[in-house]
Design an enzyme around this catalytic site. Structure first.
Site, PDB file in Angstrom:
ATOM      1  CG  ASP A  20      -2.050   0.969   1.140  1.00 48.14           C
ATOM      2  OD1 ASP A  20      -2.302   1.504   0.046  1.00 48.14           O
ATOM      3  OD2 ASP A  20      -2.700   1.218   2.180  1.00 48.14           O
ATOM      4  CB  SER A  65      -8.567  -5.775  -3.931  1.00 48.39           C
ATOM      5  OG  SER A  65      -9.098  -4.492  -4.201  1.00 48.39           O
ATOM      6  CG  ASN A  68      -7.493  -2.482  -6.199  1.00 46.65           C
ATOM      7  OD1 ASN A  68      -6.581  -3.266  -5.981  1.00 46.65           O
ATOM      8  ND2 ASN A  68      -7.781  -1.483  -5.346  1.00 46.65           N
ATOM      9  CD1 TRP A  69     -12.613  -5.669 -10.288  1.00 48.94           C
ATOM     10  CD2 TRP A  69     -11.726  -4.905 -12.200  1.00 48.94           C
ATOM     11  NE1 TRP A  69     -11.937  -6.710 -10.884  1.00 48.94           N
ATOM     12  CE2 TRP A  69     -11.390  -6.271 -12.065  1.00 48.94           C
ATOM     13  CE3 TRP A  69     -11.267  -4.220 -13.330  1.00 48.94           C
ATOM     14  CZ2 TRP A  69     -10.628  -6.965 -13.007  1.00 48.94           C
ATOM     15  CZ3 TRP A  69     -10.509  -4.915 -14.273  1.00 48.94           C
ATOM     16  CH2 TRP A  69     -10.194  -6.256 -14.111  1.00 48.94           C
ATOM     17  NE  ARG A 184      -3.065  -1.542   4.489  1.00 53.43           N
ATOM     18  CZ  ARG A 184      -4.278  -1.634   4.009  1.00 53.43           C
ATOM     19  NH1 ARG A 184      -5.075  -2.580   4.438  1.00 53.43           N
ATOM     20  NH2 ARG A 184      -4.710  -0.795   3.102  1.00 53.43           N
TER      21      ARG A 184
HETATM   22  C1  FPP Z   1      -1.687   0.231  -3.376  1.00 52.41           C
HETATM   23  O1  FPP Z   1      -1.303   1.553  -3.511  1.00 52.41           O
HETATM   24  C2  FPP Z   1      -1.176  -0.608  -4.444  1.00 52.41           C
HETATM   25  C3  FPP Z   1      -1.916  -1.208  -5.417  1.00 52.41           C
HETATM   26  C4  FPP Z   1      -3.381  -1.072  -5.495  1.00 52.41           C
HETATM   27  C5  FPP Z   1      -1.319  -2.043  -6.472  1.00 52.41           C
HETATM   28  C6  FPP Z   1      -0.031  -2.718  -6.158  1.00 52.41           C
HETATM   29  C7  FPP Z   1       0.610  -3.052  -7.434  1.00 52.41           C
HETATM   30  C8  FPP Z   1       1.905  -2.958  -7.766  1.00 52.41           C
HETATM   31  C9  FPP Z   1       2.980  -2.637  -6.814  1.00 52.41           C
HETATM   32  C10 FPP Z   1       2.329  -3.177  -9.184  1.00 52.41           C
HETATM   33  C11 FPP Z   1       1.896  -4.454  -9.857  1.00 52.41           C
HETATM   34  C12 FPP Z   1       2.260  -5.665  -9.117  1.00 52.41           C
HETATM   35  C13 FPP Z   1       3.096  -6.663  -9.476  1.00 52.41           C
HETATM   36  C14 FPP Z   1       3.257  -7.809  -8.549  1.00 52.41           C
HETATM   37  C15 FPP Z   1       3.889  -6.711 -10.706  1.00 52.41           C
HETATM   38  P1  FPP Z   1      -2.430   2.674  -3.574  1.00 52.41           P
HETATM   39  O2  FPP Z   1      -2.576   3.067  -4.997  1.00 52.41           O
HETATM   40  O3  FPP Z   1      -3.656   2.200  -2.894  1.00 52.41           O
HETATM   41  O4  FPP Z   1      -1.731   3.815  -2.750  1.00 52.41           O
HETATM   42  P2  FPP Z   1      -2.432   4.950  -1.859  1.00 52.41           P
HETATM   43  O5  FPP Z   1      -3.163   4.242  -0.767  1.00 52.41           O
HETATM   44  O6  FPP Z   1      -1.267   5.741  -1.370  1.00 52.41           O
HETATM   45  O7  FPP Z   1      -3.323   5.710  -2.784  1.00 52.41           O
END
Ligand code: FPP
Length: 242
Positions: A20, A65, A68-69, A184
């Site tokens: 995260d 998740s 996330n969509w 986390r």
């Molecule tokens: C959370 O950060 C992260 C994600 C929703 C996606 C995680 C994906 C990657 C690191 C890249 C793809 C993965 C692989 C394994 C190749 P956020 O966007 O929720 O951050 P925020 O809470 O600061 O907005």
């Protein structure tokens, strides 16, 4: 050297991570959110390699998740593109390090080209016997439990024959040990529908570090913190973690 402090007799078998803070990392630099995801790939690479070197048996990363969509379409397509690119560029490293790659989640709902890439990576690494690397994609903990219940019904399991062990065998993680340590990043104190069944007794470690900054040192710090905990599984034994 942090690694010298690690007790290799008391390693978590399975580490699960909620990656995260990519968006916040980008915002701090006045960059678009997707740049945070892009930078997050370096953290993924470092973490996978470190975990394999440490002898961790299972590593599960939460990449996308079901919820996330709801994000903007452009962000979703960048995430998928990054995933595809990651798999292409890292397949060799996974094979060299004997890492077996698996997807957990409702994979069928992903775009065909992504599914093809994922299946290819799973097939190519299927015979690897080192660390199992699960990536949670289109994953939801409740959805997984519902899917397991459906499978159990389809398999004709009789109510009297269903117990926790049997039920676990219908989860995406069938046959795998439950996570001992859940990490986390970015300071949030939430479980976010991640591995709900499997984390029943997991030790939770939250770090303020944002995912794109997460490296070997941070993983070692989490393992060291885990090794200082007492695990009781609801009992009263005072033995330290495993
Ligand atoms: C959370 O950060 C992260 C994600 C929703 C996606 C995680 C994906 C990657 C690191 C890249 C793809 C993965 C692989 C394994 C190749 P956020 O966007 O929720 O951050 P925020 O809470 O600061 O907005």
């Amino acid at each position: 050297m942090l690694v010298r402090q690690v007790n290799f007799e008391r390693m978590p078998e399975h580490i699960a991570i909620i990656m995260d803070g990519n968006g916040r990392w980008a915002a701090q630099r006045h960059l678009p959110r997707v740049e945070g995801h892009r930078a997050g790939i370096d953290a993924v690479r470092d973490t996978v390699e470190t975990a394999a070197r440490l002898g961790i048996k299972v590593l599960t990363l939460y990449a996308f998740s079901i919820e996330n969509w709801k994000r903007p379409a452009a962000e979703i397509s960048t995430l998928m593109m990054l995933l595809k690119r990651y798999l292409r560029s890292e397949l060799k490293t996974l094979l060299t390090n004997d890492i077996r790659f698996r997807v957990i989640g409702r994979m069928d709902d992903l775009a065909d080209d992504i599914q093809d890439e994922l299946r290819a990576a799973m097939n190519r690494t299927a015979d690897d016997t080192g660390m199992l690397f699960n990536i949670a994609l289109n994953y939801g903990g409740r959805a997984e439990i519902v899917d397991a219940a459906r499978l159990a019904i389809e398999a004709g399991i009789r109510p009297d024959d269903l117990d926790e062990q049997k039920f676990s065998s219908f989860l995406y993680t069938a046959g795998q040990p439950d996570p001992d340590l859940l990490i986390r990043t970015s300071g949030e104190m939430r479980v976010s529908n991640y591995l709900l069944w499997q984390i029943a007794y997991a030790e939770i470690y939250v770090t303020e570090t944002l995912w794109p900054d997460f490296r070997r040192r941070h993983l070692l710090e989490a393992v060291l913190a885990y090794q200082k905990r007492e695990r009781r599984y609801g009992g009263i034994n005072i033995a330290r973690a495993k």
